[in-house]
Every structure is written in C-alpha cells, then in structure tokens.
Design an enzyme around this catalytic site. Structure first.
Site, short mmCIF file in Angstrom:
data_model
loop_
_atom_site.label_atom_id
_atom_site.label_comp_id
_atom_site.label_asym_id
_atom_site.label_seq_id
_atom_site.Cartn_x
_atom_site.Cartn_y
_atom_site.Cartn_z
N CYS A 1 3.87 -6.24 2.93
CA CYS A 1 3.15 -5.72 2.11
C CYS A 1 4.28 -6.74 0.58
CB CYS A 1 2.57 -4.83 1.93
SG CYS A 1 1.62 -4.53 3.33
N ASP A 2 5.70 -6.03 1.24
CA ASP A 2 6.45 -5.50 -0.30
C ASP A 2 7.60 -6.33 -0.02
OD1 ASP A 2 4.50 -3.43 -0.88
OD2 ASP A 2 5.59 -1.57 0.62
N CYS B 1 5.66 -1.34 5.01
CA CYS B 1 4.73 -2.72 5.30
C CYS B 1 5.88 -3.68 4.87
CB CYS B 1 3.85 -2.10 4.65
SG CYS B 1 3.03 -4.39 5.04
#
Ligand code: NAP
Length: 307
Positions: A134-135, A131
C-alpha cells in the site's frame, strides 16, 4: 432472514460466497474493515494454481468477488460490531443495524500485528505502515526499515527495495522463521541490509508528526544507537479477528478459532473458513479451500433442517 451470512471478503469469504451462491443460498457477504483480506495488500501471487505467470493479489480477490456476484451473492460494505450467537437465528450488528441469519461463516481473517510502542502507534500513517504494497510507493529514494524475520518480512523487504534507496531489515534474534528461498532472495538483494538480535526501542519523531528515525538496541551486545529512517514497515505477523465473538466461539489462547472438525465451530450453524482458524498454512489456496468446505457444510446443515 438470511440463509447464510459470510463475514469477510478475502479468499475464504469470497470462495464460500461462490459455492453458497451456486447452491442457491443467496449468501450475504459483509466485507469487513479490510475488504479483500490479505490478498488485497499483496502484489504478485505466484503460487495460486492456474496462473502460470502469476496474478496480482487485488485482481485475484476482485475476480473471486465478481464470480460470486455473478451467481447472486450480495456484498454489504461495513463491519460487524456485535454478535449474538446464543440462539438461532443468529444476530449480527452491522454498524448499528441488526440482521438475522440461519447460518454464519466466519472468514474474518487475521490483521497485522504492531510492536505496541507508543511512538509507533502515534506515527501510523505518518511513516509507520503494516502494508508495504500500500505504502511502498511513498518512499521512493528514501530510507526504509522492515521489522520481522518471517516470509512476510523477506517479501516486503524485497518489494520495498524497488522504491527505497536502502532497506534495513531488523529482526529480534539470529535465526529466521522465513523459508530458505525467501531468506536467500533477501540476502542476495544488494539494497537490503540485515540487523539481527536487534529490537526497536523508539520511533522518532512524534513531535514532528513524521518518522525521521529509530532508536535500536542490540539485545546481545547491549549497544543502543540511532538510525535515520523515513519509512518504518512492520511485518511481524497477524492477530485473528475474533474479538466480536469473544465468549461465544471457542478459540485458542491467541484468539484463533478452534475447529471442531471440517469447518465446524463449537456452535452448530457457525462455520469457520481461512486464516481466522488456520495458523499453520495461511495461504490463499488453503483459505479458498476452507471457504469451499464451509459453504458445503452450510448447504448440508440447512438441507438437514429442511431449508
Ligand atoms: P510469522 O511467520 O509469524 O513471522 C513473524 C516474524 O515477526 C517472526 O520472525 C517473529 O520473530 C517476528 N515478531 C513477532 N512479534 C514480534 C515483536 N513483537 N517484535 C519483533 N519481532 C516480532 O509471520 P509472517 O512472516 O507474516 O508469515 C505468516 C505466514 O504467511 C507464514 O506461514 C508464512 O510462511 C506465510 N507467508 C508466505 C509467503 C510466501 O510464501 N510468499 C509470504 C508471506 C507470508 P520470532 O521469529 O523471533 O518469533
């Protein structure tokens, strides 16, 4: 006893919830492992009609949930770990507790695919991610690698180039699955380097508990080499979340639900919505449309039974 339980809280599940709630069916939505679905893992959505400037994926899906709750939909955090669809009412085991429902909408979506290399699996969350949104933030000024040749890989490489010092996109063959416009954008991005006909053999360094690099192999030339990497991002597609219905709901060989027309599955009273059935379009708007269809079918199904 519920009239309708909706499994999944992405675009499909939330739209089904809006329609079912407005039909006074008091739907129960079970959020699932990946609450909000794929939209919650993305940034700007530019192709959902009605938002000329685009809208952030997490905001879009959260708005849908609010809209459904406004009409009386209930949300339950948790995941269904077992199902009995052999007779009605259907029974669902939500983390140890069985609940009963007259109808079911399966909007469980599809989850990220991994390469399956042991070192990759051991380093998930330690530099290996599926992701980017997300990261990506964690790899500011660092070396990033993205695996895949589809639209997701292009989108993620572009997104990650905002953070990384460089982004290497690794694809296993010469031709790309990505749409021309997505590929062109990535090609035009000076921070993105392409490595085609290349596969990942190993992710280092399990002994250190953090990603430090990879071993790559050119599948045509046979050359094997090491490359330093800090963030390793997979964008190689998705697997439909149908394990919990195995042997009950009919699926194709890859696990995608086989539609029996409209939103119907092989089980009367069980309906599908979104990416768990759709391997072709997989868009937020098509998932939303499918959620609407499933809810309308539930409404008619229950009405025909006199509920
Ligand atoms: P995808 O189109 O299925 O592409 C997956 C890519 O990963 C392919 O290039 C595939 O290689 C590669 N791959 C699969 N398994 C692999 C493995 N084990 N090792 C190495 N490479 C592997 O998946 P996606 O990119 O996630 O896209 C899914 C759908 O969402 C598509 O319909 C896409 O158009 C859509 N989408 C749209 C947008 C947008 O329009 N903004 C953004 C993202 C996604 P091969 O080509 O060799 O099979």
């Amino acid at each position: 006893m519920h009239n309708v339980v909706i499994m999944g809280s992405g675009c499909a599940g939330n739209t089904a919830a809006i329609y079912a709630a407005r039909a006074n069916l008091k739907p129960l939505v079970i959020s699932g492992h990946e609450a909000g679905g794929q939209l919650s893992l993305t940034t700007l959505v530019e192709n959902f009609p009605g938002f000329p400037e685009g809208i952030n994926g997490p905001d879009l899906v959260e708005n849908m949930k609010k809209q459904a709750m406004h009409f009386g939909a209930e949300y339950l955090h948790g995941a269904v770990i077992d199902t009995d669809l052999s007779q009605r009412p259907f029974r669902l085991n939500v983390e140890g507790e069985w609940i009963e429902t007259r109808t079911l909408i399966v909007a469980t979506g599809a989850s990220a695919r991994w390469l399956g290399i042991e070192s990759e699996q051991k380093l998930i969350g330690k530099g290996v991610s599926s992701c980017a949104t997300c990261d990506g933030f964690f790899y500011r000024g660092r070396k990033i690698m993205v695996i895949g040749g589809g639209d997701s890989a292009m989108e993620e490489a572009n997104f990650l180039s905002r953070f990384g010092s460089e982004v290497t996109l690794v694809h296993r063959r010469e031709e790309f699955r990505a749409a021309k416009i997505m590929l062109a954008r990535a090609h035009q991005n000076p921070k993105i380097k392409f490595l085609t006909n290349t596969v990942v053999e190993e992710v280092h360094d399990v002994s250190k508990g953090i990603v430090t690099g990879v071993r790559l192999r050119d599948v045509k030339a046979g050359r094997v080499w090491e490359q330093d990497v800090d963030g390793f991002f997979l964008a190689i597609g998705h697997i439909p979340n149908t394990k919990v219905f195995k042997g009950q709901i009919e699926t194709d060989a890859d696990g995608y639900i086989l539609s029996k027309g409209g939103a119907r599955t092989n089980i009367a009273g069980v309906f599908h919505a979104g990416d768990v059935q759709d391997r072709t379009y997989r868009q937020a708007i098509t998932a939303a449309g499918a959620g609407c269809m499933a809810a309308i079918e539930v409404e008619r199904f229950l009405e025909a039974e006199g509920h």
